[in-house]
Design an enzyme around this catalytic site. Sequence first.
Site, short mmCIF file in Angstrom:
data_model
loop_
_atom_site.label_atom_id
_atom_site.label_comp_id
_atom_site.label_asym_id
_atom_site.label_seq_id
_atom_site.Cartn_x
_atom_site.Cartn_y
_atom_site.Cartn_z
N CYS A 148 23.16 101.83 -1.66
CA CYS A 148 22.82 103.23 -1.41
C CYS A 148 23.01 104.07 -2.68
O CYS A 148 22.11 104.79 -3.10
CB CYS A 148 23.64 103.77 -0.24
N1 LIG Z 1 26.32 102.04 5.44
C1 LIG Z 1 25.51 102.22 4.42
O1 LIG Z 1 25.19 103.37 4.05
C2 LIG Z 1 24.94 101.03 3.69
C3 LIG Z 1 23.95 101.27 2.74
C4 LIG Z 1 23.40 100.18 2.06
C5 LIG Z 1 23.85 98.91 2.31
N2 LIG Z 1 24.84 98.71 3.22
C6 LIG Z 1 25.27 97.33 3.46
O2 LIG Z 1 24.69 96.88 4.67
C7 LIG Z 1 25.57 96.00 5.35
C8 LIG Z 1 25.86 96.57 6.73
O3 LIG Z 1 26.45 97.86 6.58
P1 LIG Z 1 26.87 98.77 7.81
O4 LIG Z 1 27.25 100.08 7.22
O5 LIG Z 1 25.84 98.69 8.85
O6 LIG Z 1 28.21 98.00 8.29
P2 LIG Z 1 28.97 98.08 9.68
O7 LIG Z 1 28.68 99.36 10.36
O8 LIG Z 1 30.38 97.76 9.36
O9 LIG Z 1 28.33 96.88 10.53
C9 LIG Z 1 28.51 95.54 10.11
C10 LIG Z 1 27.84 94.56 11.03
O10 LIG Z 1 28.22 93.25 10.58
C11 LIG Z 1 28.93 92.57 11.62
N3 LIG Z 1 30.10 91.87 11.05
C12 LIG Z 1 31.31 92.36 10.76
N4 LIG Z 1 32.09 91.41 10.21
C13 LIG Z 1 31.33 90.30 10.15
C14 LIG Z 1 31.56 88.97 9.68
N5 LIG Z 1 32.71 88.61 9.16
N6 LIG Z 1 30.55 88.09 9.77
C15 LIG Z 1 29.37 88.44 10.26
N7 LIG Z 1 29.10 89.67 10.74
C16 LIG Z 1 30.07 90.59 10.67
C17 LIG Z 1 29.36 93.60 12.61
O11 LIG Z 1 29.34 92.93 13.87
P3 LIG Z 1 30.37 93.25 15.06
O12 LIG Z 1 29.80 94.45 15.79
O13 LIG Z 1 30.34 92.03 15.90
O14 LIG Z 1 31.69 93.57 14.43
C18 LIG Z 1 28.27 94.66 12.49
O15 LIG Z 1 27.14 94.32 13.27
C19 LIG Z 1 26.84 95.89 4.49
O16 LIG Z 1 26.76 94.72 3.70
C20 LIG Z 1 26.77 97.13 3.63
O17 LIG Z 1 27.42 96.97 2.38
C21 LIG Z 1 25.39 99.74 3.93
#
Ligand SMILES: NC(=O)c1ccc[n+]([C@@H]2O[C@H](COP(=O)([O-])OP(=O)(O)OC[C@H]3O[C@@H](n4cnc5c(N)ncnc54)[C@H](OP(=O)(O)O)[C@@H]3O)[C@@H](O)[C@H]2O)c1
Length: 331
Positions: A148
Site C-alpha cells: 500500500c
Molecule cells: N491491509 C492493507 O491495507 C493491505 C494492503 C496491501 C497488502 N496487504 C497484505 O495483504 C495480506 C492480507 O492483509 P489483510 O489486511 O487483509 O490481513 P488480515 O485482515 O489480517 O487478514 C488475513 C487473512 O489471512 C488469514 N490468516 C491469518 N493467519 C494465517 C496463517 N498463518 N496462514 C494462513 N492464513 C492466515 C486470516 O484468516 P483467519 O480469518 O482464519 O484468521 C485472514 O483471512 C497481508 O499479507 C498484507 O500484508 C494489506
Amino acid sequence: LRNGTAKVAILGASGYTGRELLHLLARHPAARAEVVMTSREGSVPEPPELPSDPVVDSLDLRRLDGIDVAFLCAPHGASARLARQVLDAGTRVIDLSADFRLRDARLYAETYGEAHPARELLGRAVYGLTEHAREHLEGARLVANPGCYPTSILLPLLPLLQHGLVDEGATVIADSKSGVSGAGKALTERTHFGNVHDNFLAYKVGDHRHLPEIQQQAGTDRIVFVPHLLPVFRGILSTLYVPPARGTTAAQARACLEEVYAAEPFVRVYGTGLPELRAVVGTNFCDIGVAAAGDRIVVISAIDNLVKGASGQAVQNMNVMLGLEETAGLR
Ligand SMILES: NC(=O)c1ccc[n+]([C@@H]2O[C@H](COP(=O)([O-])OP(=O)(O)OC[C@H]3O[C@@H](n4cnc5c(N)ncnc54)[C@H](OP(=O)(O)O)[C@@H]3O)[C@@H](O)[C@H]2O)c1
C-alpha cells in the site's frame, strides 16, 4: 474464459483485503467469487457479519478445480506456500502479500526474518503496479500485488525519476500517513482503538519492510521513508520531498505527471489544489498534486490502502491479466 465470466477464488476472505475483494467482485460484470475461503489451515468457518455477506468456508484447495484466478489475502510466508500449491493446481495467482514483491531471496530473508518459502517462483512473479506493468501482466500466472505505501509513493515518483527530473545525488523523502486498516484485522497494542483514537505517531522510521520494495522498484537507495499511523480507518496520504534535477520546476514536474497519466483511468493529476483522503476513500483512484516549496518540489498522493493499495489494484491486475475491461468492477 467460459461464458465470458472469470471464476475467482479468494483465500483469506475473512481479512480486511479479502472482504474488500468480495465487495468489489460483487459489482464486477465479468468475474464472480466462486470459492470464498479463509486461508488458515484448520480454522473454523466464520458466520457472515451481515446477512448479505457470503459464508467464508475453511481452506480446501481441491475446490480450485475450474477456477481462473485465486487471490491470496494471507500474511506473508503463508501466502508463498499457498501460491506454490495453487500454481501447481494450474490456477493463476494474484498475491496481495509481500512474498513475491522482492526479486532477491536474500533481501527477502533479511527483511521478513525467514528464508523465502518458494524462492523458485520469484523469477516468475510480475510486480503489479498496473500503470507501469501492463505488458507483463497480460497472460501472467503469478502477480505480486504491490504494497500500500509503495503504491502511494511509486505512482507519483516513477515518472519523475524516469524523465530525469530528480537530482540523482540527493535523497527523496517520502513522508507517509496511513489509516489503521493497513495493519490488518488482528488485535495489536499499537493499533487498538485506545492507542489510535485521538492520537498520531511515526513508527518503524528507517526500517519499515516496504522500504526495500520502494527502493527496488524506484531503482535507487536514495529514499528516506517515514510511515505514520493516522487515527482513521482507511487511506494513505504520502508527501514526497523531491530534490529537483538542476533547473527543474514544480510546473515541469506536474506537466510530466499529467502527460504520463493522461490516459489513465485511475490516476488523477491535479492542475490546482492538493489531494485529500476524502476524495479517494472507497475508490481505486490515486490522486496526485504538485507544489513548489523552497528548494524542493513537493508531490502529494492519496489512495485508499484497501482499494488502490490492495484489493482494487488486484482486481485491476486481474482485468489486465485475463483481457477484461481494465476498469470493470472498479468504477
Ligand atoms: N491491509 C492493507 O491495507 C493491505 C494492503 C496491501 C497488502 N496487504 C497484505 O495483504 C495480506 C492480507 O492483509 P489483510 O489486511 O487483509 O490481513 P488480515 O485482515 O489480517 O487478514 C488475513 C487473512 O489471512 C488469514 N490468516 C491469518 N493467519 C494465517 C496463517 N498463518 N496462514 C494462513 N492464513 C492466515 C486470516 O484468516 P483467519 O480469518 O482464519 O484468521 C485472514 O483471512 C497481508 O499479507 C498484507 O500484508 C494489506
